[in-house]
Scaffold this motif. Structure first.
Motif, mmCIF file in Angstrom:
data_model
loop_
_atom_site.group_PDB
_atom_site.id
_atom_site.type_symbol
_atom_site.label_atom_id
_atom_site.label_comp_id
_atom_site.label_asym_id
_atom_site.label_seq_id
_atom_site.Cartn_x
_atom_site.Cartn_y
_atom_site.Cartn_z
ATOM 1 N N MET A 106 0.831 -1.204 0.000
ATOM 2 C CA MET A 106 0.000 0.000 0.000
ATOM 3 C C MET A 106 0.863 1.252 0.000
ATOM 4 S SD MET A 106 -2.948 -1.085 -0.405
ATOM 5 C CE MET A 106 -3.590 0.590 -0.442
ATOM 6 N N ARG A 107 2.001 1.203 0.686
ATOM 7 C CA ARG A 107 2.909 2.358 0.648
ATOM 8 C C ARG A 107 3.462 2.553 -0.754
ATOM 9 N NH1 ARG A 107 4.201 0.751 6.067
ATOM 10 N NH2 ARG A 107 5.779 -0.735 5.344
ATOM 11 N N GLN A 108 3.793 1.453 -1.436
ATOM 12 C CA GLN A 108 4.290 1.555 -2.806
ATOM 13 C C GLN A 108 3.231 2.165 -3.724
ATOM 14 O OE1 GLN A 108 5.377 -2.183 -4.639
ATOM 15 N NE2 GLN A 108 5.533 -1.274 -6.687
ATOM 16 N N LEU A 109 1.992 1.701 -3.592
ATOM 17 C CA LEU A 109 0.912 2.234 -4.423
ATOM 18 C C LEU A 109 0.667 3.707 -4.116
ATOM 19 C CD1 LEU A 109 -1.528 -0.810 -4.245
ATOM 20 C CD2 LEU A 109 -0.303 0.002 -6.269
ATOM 21 N N SER A 110 0.766 4.061 -2.858
ATOM 22 C CA SER A 110 0.595 5.465 -2.489
ATOM 23 C C SER A 110 1.681 6.322 -3.123
ATOM 24 C CB SER A 110 0.623 5.607 -0.960
ATOM 25 O OG SER A 110 0.428 6.949 -0.578
ATOM 26 N N ARG A 111 2.907 5.808 -3.153
ATOM 27 C CA ARG A 111 4.003 6.553 -3.799
ATOM 28 C C ARG A 111 3.751 6.694 -5.300
ATOM 29 N NH1 ARG A 111 7.225 3.347 -0.214
ATOM 30 N NH2 ARG A 111 7.636 1.846 -1.878
ATOM 31 N N GLU A 112 3.220 5.650 -5.930
ATOM 32 C CA GLU A 112 2.921 5.712 -7.363
ATOM 33 C C GLU A 112 1.890 6.800 -7.646
ATOM 34 O OE1 GLU A 112 4.354 4.193 -9.770
ATOM 35 O OE2 GLU A 112 5.372 2.449 -8.919
ATOM 36 N N LEU A 113 0.852 6.862 -6.823
ATOM 37 C CA LEU A 113 -0.178 7.886 -7.024
ATOM 38 C C LEU A 113 0.385 9.280 -6.788
ATOM 39 C CD1 LEU A 113 -3.408 6.312 -5.458
ATOM 40 C CD2 LEU A 113 -2.498 6.103 -7.771
ATOM 41 N N ASP A 114 1.246 9.413 -5.771
ATOM 42 C CA ASP A 114 1.881 10.712 -5.512
ATOM 43 C C ASP A 114 2.701 11.148 -6.716
ATOM 44 O OD1 ASP A 114 0.788 10.833 -2.993
ATOM 45 O OD2 ASP A 114 2.592 10.114 -1.964
ATOM 46 N N GLN A 115 3.408 10.227 -7.340
ATOM 47 C CA GLN A 115 4.223 10.538 -8.504
ATOM 48 C C GLN A 115 3.362 11.035 -9.656
ATOM 49 O OE1 GLN A 115 7.429 10.722 -8.853
ATOM 50 N NE2 GLN A 115 7.547 10.971 -11.085
ATOM 51 N N VAL A 116 2.227 10.373 -9.871
ATOM 52 C CA VAL A 116 1.316 10.801 -10.933
ATOM 53 C C VAL A 116 0.803 12.210 -10.663
ATOM 54 C CG1 VAL A 116 -0.949 10.376 -11.969
ATOM 55 C CG2 VAL A 116 0.611 8.470 -11.569
ATOM 56 N N MET A 117 0.411 12.469 -9.417
ATOM 57 C CA MET A 117 -0.142 13.785 -9.074
ATOM 58 C C MET A 117 0.905 14.884 -9.180
ATOM 59 S SD MET A 117 -2.798 13.028 -5.930
ATOM 60 C CE MET A 117 -1.598 12.196 -4.887
ATOM 61 N N GLU A 118 2.123 14.591 -8.762
ATOM 62 C CA GLU A 118 3.156 15.622 -8.729
ATOM 63 C C GLU A 118 3.753 15.901 -10.097
ATOM 64 O OE1 GLU A 118 5.937 14.163 -5.900
ATOM 65 O OE2 GLU A 118 4.534 14.317 -4.201
ATOM 66 N N SER A 119 3.952 14.852 -10.900
ATOM 67 C CA SER A 119 4.643 15.023 -12.175
ATOM 68 C C SER A 119 3.708 15.135 -13.371
ATOM 69 C CB SER A 119 5.601 13.855 -12.410
ATOM 70 O OG SER A 119 4.881 12.647 -12.635
ATOM 71 N N GLY A 120 2.501 14.597 -13.232
ATOM 72 C CA GLY A 120 1.596 14.549 -14.376
ATOM 73 C C GLY A 120 1.906 13.417 -15.336
ATOM 74 N N ASP A 121 2.972 12.641 -15.040
ATOM 75 C CA ASP A 121 3.321 11.503 -15.892
ATOM 76 C C ASP A 121 2.349 10.353 -15.666
ATOM 77 O OD1 ASP A 121 5.484 12.938 -16.815
ATOM 78 O OD2 ASP A 121 6.874 12.069 -15.343
ATOM 79 N N SER A 122 2.364 9.411 -16.579
ATOM 80 C CA SER A 122 1.494 8.242 -16.481
ATOM 81 C C SER A 122 2.339 6.979 -16.388
ATOM 82 C CB SER A 122 0.576 8.161 -17.703
ATOM 83 O OG SER A 122 -0.286 9.278 -17.768
ATOM 84 N N SER A 123 1.816 5.961 -15.726
ATOM 85 C CA SER A 123 2.523 4.701 -15.580
ATOM 86 C C SER A 123 1.524 3.598 -15.268
ATOM 87 C CB SER A 123 3.578 4.793 -14.460
ATOM 88 O OG SER A 123 2.958 5.074 -13.216
ATOM 89 N N GLY A 124 2.031 2.375 -15.116
ATOM 90 C CA GLY A 124 1.164 1.247 -14.815
ATOM 91 C C GLY A 124 1.947 0.123 -14.181
ATOM 92 N N MET A 125 1.236 -0.870 -13.658
ATOM 93 C CA MET A 125 1.889 -2.012 -13.037
ATOM 94 C C MET A 125 0.976 -3.226 -13.118
ATOM 95 S SD MET A 125 1.539 -1.210 -8.932
ATOM 96 C CE MET A 125 2.392 -2.721 -8.469
ATOM 97 N N VAL A 126 1.572 -4.395 -12.944
ATOM 98 C CA VAL A 126 0.843 -5.660 -12.923
ATOM 99 C C VAL A 126 0.967 -6.256 -11.531
ATOM 100 C CG1 VAL A 126 0.717 -8.006 -13.855
ATOM 101 C CG2 VAL A 126 1.290 -6.101 -15.369
ATOM 102 N N ILE A 127 -0.133 -6.765 -10.994
ATOM 103 C CA ILE A 127 -0.074 -7.534 -9.757
ATOM 104 C C ILE A 127 -0.642 -8.920 -10.043
ATOM 105 C CG2 ILE A 127 -0.232 -5.536 -8.243
ATOM 106 C CD1 ILE A 127 -3.175 -6.283 -7.760
ATOM 107 N N THR A 128 -0.061 -9.937 -9.431
ATOM 108 C CA THR A 128 -0.558 -11.293 -9.604
ATOM 109 C C THR A 128 -0.796 -11.903 -8.227
ATOM 110 O OG1 THR A 128 1.619 -12.354 -9.607
ATOM 111 C CG2 THR A 128 0.785 -11.549 -11.724
ATOM 112 N N GLY A 129 -1.646 -12.889 -8.189
ATOM 113 C CA GLY A 129 -1.934 -13.560 -6.928
ATOM 114 C C GLY A 129 -2.820 -14.759 -7.157
ATOM 115 N N ARG A 130 -2.817 -15.656 -6.213
ATOM 116 C CA ARG A 130 -3.661 -16.829 -6.319
ATOM 117 C C ARG A 130 -5.126 -16.444 -6.113
ATOM 118 N NH1 ARG A 130 -0.889 -21.082 -2.294
ATOM 119 N NH2 ARG A 130 -1.151 -19.291 -0.897
ATOM 120 N N TYR A 131 -5.999 -17.279 -6.608
ATOM 121 C CA TYR A 131 -7.434 -17.064 -6.447
ATOM 122 C C TYR A 131 -7.775 -16.936 -4.967
ATOM 123 C CZ TYR A 131 -12.403 -18.197 -6.163
ATOM 124 O OH TYR A 131 -13.745 -18.177 -5.866
ATOM 125 N N GLY A 132 -8.555 -15.897 -4.638
ATOM 126 C CA GLY A 132 -9.022 -15.720 -3.271
ATOM 127 C C GLY A 132 -8.030 -15.094 -2.320
#
Length: 404
Positions: free
Chosen positions: A33-59
């Motif tokens: 959650m801290r990593q995701l919060s940093r990603e959102l802060d980066q988008v808000m501060e710089s105006g740049d765009s980015s993306g990521m993939v998360i994987t996990g088992r069902y449930g």
């Protein structure tokens, strides 16, 4: 009784994640959650765009994580789109994805999806209107949206206005009809620099929305794609096209015009073995695409999926925190003491399998029994989260009540 708490408990009992659950149960996986919060802060501060993939088992909480991001983004004044891929929303056809996305886009502070109100508030001579006209005429692959917006801003006929609004929401108006509407309003022909084709130019609409949201004062746009593994059910060429489309969201600085946008694709952990390796995607890529420019975005997406961090099962300590929250919500929902030994519940639900979702449902069932009958009987949620009536059920948990 607390009706909001009841709503959360009902969602947990059903095993279906929701925005409400994501709002209140957000303490698990603090580092992520801290990593995701940093990603959102980066988008808000710089105006740049980015993306990521998360994987996990069902449930193991992929959908719950996305719902938690919804609330995090809204708290930062960001627009959020949350979309599950399906047969009706295949990722090789972005024009279908766009239409579905519009109906699953939420502005901060709004309970209902959509952005129609933003368009209705635009006036022809406003600075925002002039900006969007300039953007759509100069910075997209086609200039169709310029003619749509200019017509929308000046139209008087309610039927024509409805058609133009529907186009902006993904029900694309035909070129011939748009020409008719434009000429009726302005008395001149609409001359397109590049003819619009929905199968090739749908990314213009995503870029338009990202610019519009930024223009109207939002801090960015968060796009969340759930059930991403359904890409694997497409045919070979359709899968490659879907990966190419994914590149527009995962690597927007290179492959699209998205502004201040952060995208997440959630996939099952078995996607690498079942699809990328099982269907020989790298070999398919080299056999179908000759040009390096065509192969590159697909290859980057495949690599990003293979190197994506997998959601790990919560530790006993983290699960204990979730169960403590669950107990407190159940007490609020039905106004009872809920004096329950969490250590005993943690131990009892271990036999329900590894699925966090199933363990939570088992705990809710236990709480329901204690609330209704004053004692715990048998928990009938099996490892797949479905009721079962086999002989090897959980032992009774009568000793779980604490002394008041």
């Amino acid at each position: 009784m607390n009706f909001e708490a009841q709503r959360v408990i009902e969602a947990l009992r059903s095993g279906v994640s929701s925005r409400a659950v994501g709002h209140y149960f957000s303490s698990a996986r603090p580092e992520l959650m801290r990593q995701l919060s940093r990603e959102l802060d980066q988008v808000m501060e710089s105006g740049d765009s980015s993306g990521m993939v998360i994987t996990g088992r069902y449930g193991e909480g992929k959908t719950h994580l996305l719902n938690t991001v919804v609330n995090l983004a809204h708290n930062n004044n960001m627009v959020v789109s949350l979309l599950s891929l399906s047969k009706e929303t295949p990722f090789d056809k972005l024009y279908l994805v766009y239409q579905k996305m519009v109906s699953n886009t939420y502005l901060p502070g709004r309970l209902q999806p959509g952005f129609e109100q933003l368009l209705q508030d635009l006036t022809p001579n406003s600075q925002a209107a002039q900006d969007i006209l300039s953007f759509t005429s100069k910075h997209l692959e086609t200039d169709k949206l310029f003619f749509v917006f200019r017509s929308y801003l000046h139209v008087d006929d309610p039927d024509d206005k409805y058609l133009l609004l529907a186009d902006l929401e993904g029900d694309f108006i035909s070129t011939s009809r748009l020409r008719q509407v434009y000429k009726r309003i302005f008395g001149q022909a609409a001359r397109f620099a590049t003819p619009f084709t929905k199968s090739r130019h749908s990314t213009d609409y995503f870029a338009m929305l990202s610019h519009l949201f930024k223009l109207l004062g939002f801090n960015g746009w968060v796009i969340l794609f759930d059930e991403g593994e359904l890409v694997g059910r497409l045919g070979k060429k359709a899968r490659l096209k879907a990966y190419s489309n994914m590149a527009s969201f995962l690597f927007p600085e290179q492959y699209s015009h998205l502004e201040s946008t952060f995208s997440i694709f959630a996939l099952t952990a078995s996607f690498i073995e079942d699809v990328i390796e099982g269907r020989h995607e790298y070999e398919n890529l080299n056999s179908v695409y000759v040009e390096r420019s065509e192969r590159e975005p697909v290859e980057k997406v495949l690599n990003s999926i293979k190197t994506a961090a997998q959601l790990q099962a919560l530790s006993p300590a983290e699960i204990k925190v979730v169960l403590e929250q669950l107990r407190d919500f159940h007490a609020q929902a039905y106004d009872w003491p809920a004096n329950l030994d969490i250590e005993q519940v943690l131990k009892a639900t271990e036999t329900r399998g590894y699925l966090l979702r199933t363990r939570i449902r088992a705990a809710v069932e236990l709480l329901d029994q204690l609330y209704q009958y004053g004692q715990a009987g048998d928990i009938r949620i099996n490892e797949l989260g479905e009721p079962q009536y086999l002989e090897d059920e959980l032992p009774a948990l009568d000793d779980c009540l604490l002394e008041s």
